[in-house]
Design an enzyme around this catalytic site. Structure first.
Site, PDB file in Angstrom:
ATOM      1  CD  GLU A   1     -28.775  18.215  -5.851  1.00 15.72           C
ATOM      2  OE1 GLU A   1     -29.838  18.554  -5.314  1.00 15.72           O
ATOM      3  OE2 GLU A   1     -28.032  19.024  -6.438  1.00 15.72           O
TER       4      GLU A   1
ATOM      5  CB  CYS B   1      -3.096   2.570  -1.729  1.00 16.07           C
ATOM      6  SG  CYS B   1      -3.479   0.851  -1.426  1.00 16.07           S
TER       7      CYS B   1
ATOM      8  CD  GLU C   1      -6.781   2.072  -9.089  1.00 14.46           C
ATOM      9  OE1 GLU C   1      -7.696   2.200  -8.273  1.00 14.46           O
ATOM     10  OE2 GLU C   1      -5.631   1.712  -8.742  1.00 14.46           O
TER      11      GLU C   1
ATOM     12  CG  HIS D   1     -29.374  22.253  -5.065  1.00 16.08           C
ATOM     13  ND1 HIS D   1     -29.451  21.402  -6.146  1.00 16.08           N
ATOM     14  CD2 HIS D   1     -29.555  23.507  -5.531  1.00 16.08           C
ATOM     15  CE1 HIS D   1     -29.687  22.130  -7.239  1.00 16.08           C
ATOM     16  NE2 HIS D   1     -29.749  23.399  -6.895  1.00 16.08           N
TER      17      HIS D   1
ATOM     18  CE  LYS E   1      -4.572   4.150  -6.370  1.00 19.98           C
ATOM     19  NZ  LYS E   1      -5.083   2.806  -6.271  1.00 19.98           N
TER      20      LYS E   1
ATOM     21  CE1 TYR F   1     -10.352  -1.948  -6.400  1.00 20.47           C
ATOM     22  CE2 TYR F   1     -10.756  -4.127  -7.298  1.00 20.47           C
ATOM     23  CZ  TYR F   1     -11.042  -3.139  -6.368  1.00 20.47           C
ATOM     24  OH  TYR F   1     -11.995  -3.339  -5.415  1.00 20.47           O
TER      25      TYR F   1
ATOM     26  CB  CYS G   1      -0.923  -0.010   1.218  1.00 19.05           C
ATOM     27  SG  CYS G   1      -1.789   1.538   1.445  1.00 19.05           S
TER      28      CYS G   1
END
Ligand code: NDP
Length: 451
Positions: A439, A47, A181, A434, A50, A177, A42
């Site tokens: 939303e 992660c 990515e 909003h 990346k 993934y 990681c």
């Protein structure tokens, strides 16, 4: 029998370091061995670097958008070596943090490769032997390349952060993934990206509508994505590698990267000799408490090939400590794990895909796809998707799928509601924020279909 340690952890990634620290904080005598860099996949080659590359790669479109918003800005080009220098300095800093966490909590660390000599004994590459009442294997995984002519010349995600120069062109093989990515990242950094995926659509297993939109947007952003296509062979030539594809293509790419999956790090660790059972992919077989068939040996994280995500490994590490050191048997909860794929656009997802939910029970599907305000104003055609899968019987939201800039941040929060068992009516009685993209998750009134 007395042991050198209460706990010996093999592997200094996110899961191993967390378990070692928490056990030590509770008063256990703990050691940890790591034969590479602290922080594991990681932090060092996954992660973290990346995500920093994702940030770097998003600036060209941000600069274009700034112009559309009236700013006078010009992109001066990307300096890979300047970025890389800062990136590696940051990784060095984080590795230092991991080391400090261990030392400040009294964990003995061994910068060495560890093997099991028996159910309570660790043999280190330094020649030392240490005994422990409990052993936790958290040795992670590594990328694999398929066995085809020339594959030894190709890189994997481990190498991408160390390239001396960015290639002009790259072929990425895979549709998971990592492949998707990096296709987005390198495309954003100005590399000509071609991607071969052997199946009909990238990101197999995720919601079909969501992955379809990610794929369309990747193509619109300039990734030359070939579905139903694989590599047959590759060979070095002047300026790169000549690649033959199953679609009849024959092209030269400066680099070729395989993102064709990862395998658990279990080879030559003395596991089977100590009686630990390995599965078909070489993963350590464990029960819900992360315990192997050998009572003193536990395993967490990617080496068990359950859900291969950093936060899951960390939770498995915490549950292990709770079970073994706090006399509180804690099974690991692998249900409804929210996750994000840092493609461009991002995808955030929790729960069942529409396809999986249909198989389970009658459902309603609420979905809306639209051009978000920020990008539409800048003249872009980007579309986003907000989608809820609802049980007809219980009204519970079974799945939430978001494809949008910032989807990773959104799904973390939607994930709480879904994990709590929120119904569609709970979503509906929540007031919209909003103007935002998310939303729409609380304003979709009519199902687009039932199944
Ligand atoms: P995945 O298993 O997700 O994807 C592997 C891809 O390679 C699939 O598309 C697969 O195709 C393809 N493939 C496998 N073998 C071959 C072959 N022989 N020839 C051609 N294609 C092949 O692995 P990744 O390496 O992308 O990622 C590993 C794991 O790491 C992920 O599952 C995830 O758990 C984790 N991860 C999480 C991230 C995040 O949270 N954002 C980021 C990166 C990784 P097919 O679909 O047909 O099998």
């Amino acid at each position: 029998m007395t042991f050198d340690y209460d706990l010996f952890v093999i592997g200094g990634g996110s899961g191993g370091v967390r378990a070692a620290r928490v056990a030590a904080q509770g008063g256990a005598k703990v050691a940890l061995a790591e034969d590479d860099r602290y922080g594991g996949t990681c932090v060092i080659r996954g992660c973290v670097p990346k995500k920093l590359m994702v940030f770097a790669s998003e600036f060209p479109s941000a600069i274009e958008d700034a112009q559309a918003y009236g700013w006078t800005v010009h992109s001066g080009g990307f300096d890979w070596s300047a970025f890389q220098g800062k990136l590696h300095a940051e990784l060095d800093r984080l590795e230092g943090v991991y080391r400090t966490i261990l030392s400040s909590n009294g964990v003995d660390t061994y910068d060495a490769r560890a093997r099991l000599a028996d159910a309570h004994t660790i043999e280190l590459s330094t020649g030392e032997r240490k005994t422990a009442k409990h052993i936790l294997v958290a040795s992670g995984g590594q990328p694999v390349k398929p066995d085809l002519p020339g594959a030894q010349h190709a890189i994997t995600s481990n190498d991408i952060f160390h390239l001396e120069t960015l290639p002009k062109s790259i072929l990425i093989i895979g549709g998971g993934y990592i492949a998707c990515e990096f296709a987005g990242i390198l495309n954003g950094l100005g590399v000509q990206v071609t991607q071969f995926y052997r199946g009909a659509q990238i990101l197999r297993g995720f919601d079909e509508e969501a992955r379809g939109l990610v794929s369309e947007e990747m193509i619109q952003n300039g990734v030359n994505l070939h579905l139903g296509t694989n590599i047959m062979e590759m060979a070095p030539v002047d300026g790169g590698y000549r690649v033959k594809g199953t679609n009849g293509s024959d092209e030269v790419f400066e680099q070729v990267m395989f993102a064709t999956g990862r395998v658990p790090n279990t080879s030559d660790m003395g596991l089977e000799e100590a009686g630990v059972q390995l599965g078909r992919k070489g993963e350590i077989v464990v029960d819900e408490y992360s315990q192997t068939g050998v009572p003193s040996i536990y395993a967490i994280g990617d080496v068990t090939d359950r859900v291969n995500l950093t936060p899951v490994a960390i939770r498995e590490g915490m549950a292990f400590v709770e079970t073994v050191f706090n006399a509180n048997p804690t099974p690991v909860d692998h249900e409804l794990i929210p996750t994000a794929i840092f493609t461009q656009p991002e995808m955030g997802t929790v729960g069942l895909s529409e396809e999986a939910a249909r198989e389970q029970e009658p459902i309603e599907v609420y979905a809306t796809s639209f051009k978000p305000m920020q990008q539409a104003f800048a003249g872009r055609n980007d579309r986003v998707l907000m989608k809820l899968i609802v049980s007809q019987a219980t009204r519970k939201v079974l799945g939430c799928h978001i494809v949008a800039p910032g989807a990773g941040e959104m799904i973390q929060l939607a994930g709480i509601a879904v994990k709590m068992g929120a119904t569609k009516e709970d979503f509906d009685r929540t007031c919209a924020v909003h103007p935002t993209m998310s939303e729409e998750l609380v304003t979709m009134k009519t199902p687009v279909r039932t199944a």
